[in-house]
Enzyme design. Structure first.
Site, mmCIF file in Angstrom:
data_model
loop_
_atom_site.group_PDB
_atom_site.id
_atom_site.type_symbol
_atom_site.label_atom_id
_atom_site.label_comp_id
_atom_site.label_asym_id
_atom_site.label_seq_id
_atom_site.Cartn_x
_atom_site.Cartn_y
_atom_site.Cartn_z
ATOM 1 N N VAL A 215 49.743 51.847 17.533
ATOM 2 C CA VAL A 215 48.499 51.137 17.846
ATOM 3 C C VAL A 215 47.392 52.192 17.939
ATOM 4 C CG1 VAL A 215 47.298 49.715 19.552
ATOM 5 C CG2 VAL A 215 49.724 49.312 19.083
ATOM 6 N N ASP A 216 46.541 52.277 16.914
ATOM 7 C CA ASP A 216 45.453 53.267 16.973
ATOM 8 C C ASP A 216 44.294 52.695 17.786
ATOM 9 O OD1 ASP A 216 44.098 51.515 15.304
ATOM 10 O OD2 ASP A 216 44.333 52.748 13.501
ATOM 11 N N SER A 217 43.206 53.466 17.896
ATOM 12 C CA SER A 217 42.131 53.049 18.801
ATOM 13 C C SER A 217 41.511 51.722 18.362
ATOM 14 C CB SER A 217 41.062 54.139 18.882
ATOM 15 O OG SER A 217 40.501 54.365 17.599
#
Lengths: 81, 422
Positions: free
Chosen positions: A38-40
């Protein structure tokens, strides 16, 4: 009012939907960025989905403190209260 | 090694088009003269003046994992699918660096689209209006930016020599391939993944092109609507998809023992400086691009046996292109088998140069020019040998072909390919 277990299960479904991670891998000690892909940007989606599902508000400034699934569960538990 | 004028070859091809989910199925349909145009099934299309389009044959959602697909505009999804096919077709088994045959610092990606992530932009604006600020996707900007297909393909293959997105409307895909040829020819890169993509089947682009009187409104005959060179042609049919190739320096391809489809001889570029959308009627600008191609390369008109024409099925454009061919090549046009594959694929705008380069590569490789369908009553002003009916066998020996692409704004791009010297 969701229980801790219900919140974990709900977050697991959300992370599965957004990042494709199997729900059983979404555990309290897992880091969104390092373990769950889960990236930003995707984290914003997770937060919006969690707000909707659990009827809470998670201001942008607080999102950076939610490193692990456990952080998010504790935050949502408190915010519900 | 002279780094400034290296020979460039094509070693991989990939496509996802209205005719098939890969380059092989697309090619088979082109040879069979199959139309990819159909009636739009979506509810929103029911009341539009144009209700036909050439929709993708295989939905990208059936191929890409959902978590990846939801972060990519449809145009980037097409590009990624076509690029993966081309990359594997070139014989690479992993991304650059992990596959030791290609150095990431010597690998580029140049993928263009004519209008970028237009469906993302419009869909997210609908979400903003109807569901509010919070529901707008945080992926909106990286999805809608026109360089997104190039950037995503670049990340996928680990391209670090440069990632680019030339934008010139319907010439964009061809301009991308031309840019890639130059990157290799001048020594900036050894391998470049290049092509074009488009995904603009949405009510706004359809209505907007329709209001320009640019599109065919033959809603009752979808498969007959795209009819380049026919006397009854009345506009283009919108298509969607992507075509991507792997270009490589001849030395680099030889060193790793890669299969070479064709040589990418070079490009000719010009601009009409005439009108923002109308083609210059005498073909002056197109002729200049063709002449620039001859001046910049060792291509000989006698070698050119096939032209994949821009020919979108508009009344003016189709004629101007043929006039330009006559102006520059004279009687040599008589031995050029001209194909208008948009008669089958529709017009993919910025994707056109990509899929038509794939078609041109395969035409030389198999020595077969695909037919032009729906050409029932040839326009007498079209003074060229248009392939109709069956595919046309191309001669033995060293042969070359052109792929023409022109765009709103007066952009003219001509690419030349040639069978490899043995």
């Amino acid at each position: 009012m969701a229980t801790k277990e219900e919140i974990v299960a709900g977050l697991a479904d959300i992370v599965n939907e957004i990042a494709g991670i199997p729900t059983e891998d979404v555990q309290l000690d897992k880091s969104f960025t390092d373990d769950l892909d889960v990236d930003s940007l995707s984290m914003v989606e997770v937060v919006v989905a969690a707000e909707e599902q659990f009827g809470v508000k998670i201001p942008d400034d607080d999102v950076k403190n939610l490193k692990t699934v456990g952080d998010a569960v504790d935050y949502i538990l408190k915010a519900q209260g | 090694m002279s780094p400034t004028n290296r020979t460039v070859v094509v070693t991989g091809i990939g496509a996802t088009t209205p005719l098939g989910g890969d380059s092989a199925s697309t090619w088979e349909a082109l040879l069979a003269g199959r139309s990819g145009v159909s009636t739009l099934p979506q509810e929103w299309a029911a009341d539009l003046p144009v209700r036909i389009a050439a929709q993708i044959a295989v939905e990208p959602g059936e191929i890409l994992p959902r978590p990846l697909a939801r972060k990519l505009d449809r145009s980037a999804q097409f590009a990624l699918i076509a690029a993966r096919e081309a990359w594997a077709d070139a014989g690479f088994t992993a991304k650059a660096g992990e596959d030791a045959a290609v150095d990431p610092d010597r690998l580029g990606a140049v993928i263009a689209s004519g209008i970028g992530g237009v469906t993302t932009l419009l869909d997210q604006y609908d979400i903003l209006k109807n569901q509010g600020v919070r529901k707008v996707s945080p992926h909106t900007v990286p999805m809608l930016m026109p360089n997104s297909p190039a950037a995503n393909v670049g990340i996928e293959v680990n391209a670090r020599a440069g990632v680019h997105t030339p934008v010139s409307a319907c010439a964009s895909g061809a301009e991308a391939i031309g840019y890639a040829i130059e990157m290799i020819r001048t020594g900036r890169a050894d391998v470049v993944v290049a092509g074009g993509t488009e995904a603009a089947i949405h009510p706004l682009p359809i209505v907007a092109f329709g209001n320009m009187m640019a599109m065919s409104k033959n809603n009752d005959d979808p498969q007959g609507a795209s009819r380049p060179y026919d006397s009854d042609r009345n506009g283009f049919v919108l298509g969607e998809g992507a075509g991507v190739i792997v270009l490589e320096s001849a030395e680099h391809a030889a060193a790793r023992g890669a299969r070479v489809y064709v040589e990418a001889v070079g490009q000719g570029i010009s601009a009409d400086a005439h009108h923002i959308t109308q083609p210059e009627p005498t073909g002056r600008g197109i002729a200049a691009a063709l002449q620039n191609l001859l001046d910049a390369t060792d291509l000989k008109p006698a070698e050119i046996v096939h032209v994949n024409a821009h020919a979108t099925s508009t009344p003016q454009g189709d004629v101007a292109e043929v006039k330009a061919l006559r102006k520059v090549f004279g009687h040599d046009v008589d031995h050029m088998a001209v194909s208008a594959t948009k008669s089958m694929t529709g017009h993919l705008l910025g994707g056109a140069g990509g899929i038509e380069t794939v078609a041109t590569v395969l035409a030389l490789h198999h020595r077969l020019a695909p037919p032009t369908i729906n050409l029932d009553n040839p326009d007498p002003e079209v003074d060229a040998d248009i392939v109709r009916g069956e595919p046309r066998p191309l001669p033995a020996g060293t042969i070359a072909a052109l792929n023409n692409s022109f765009g709103f704004g007066g952009h003219n791009v001509v690419l030349a390919l040639r069978t490899p010297s043995v």
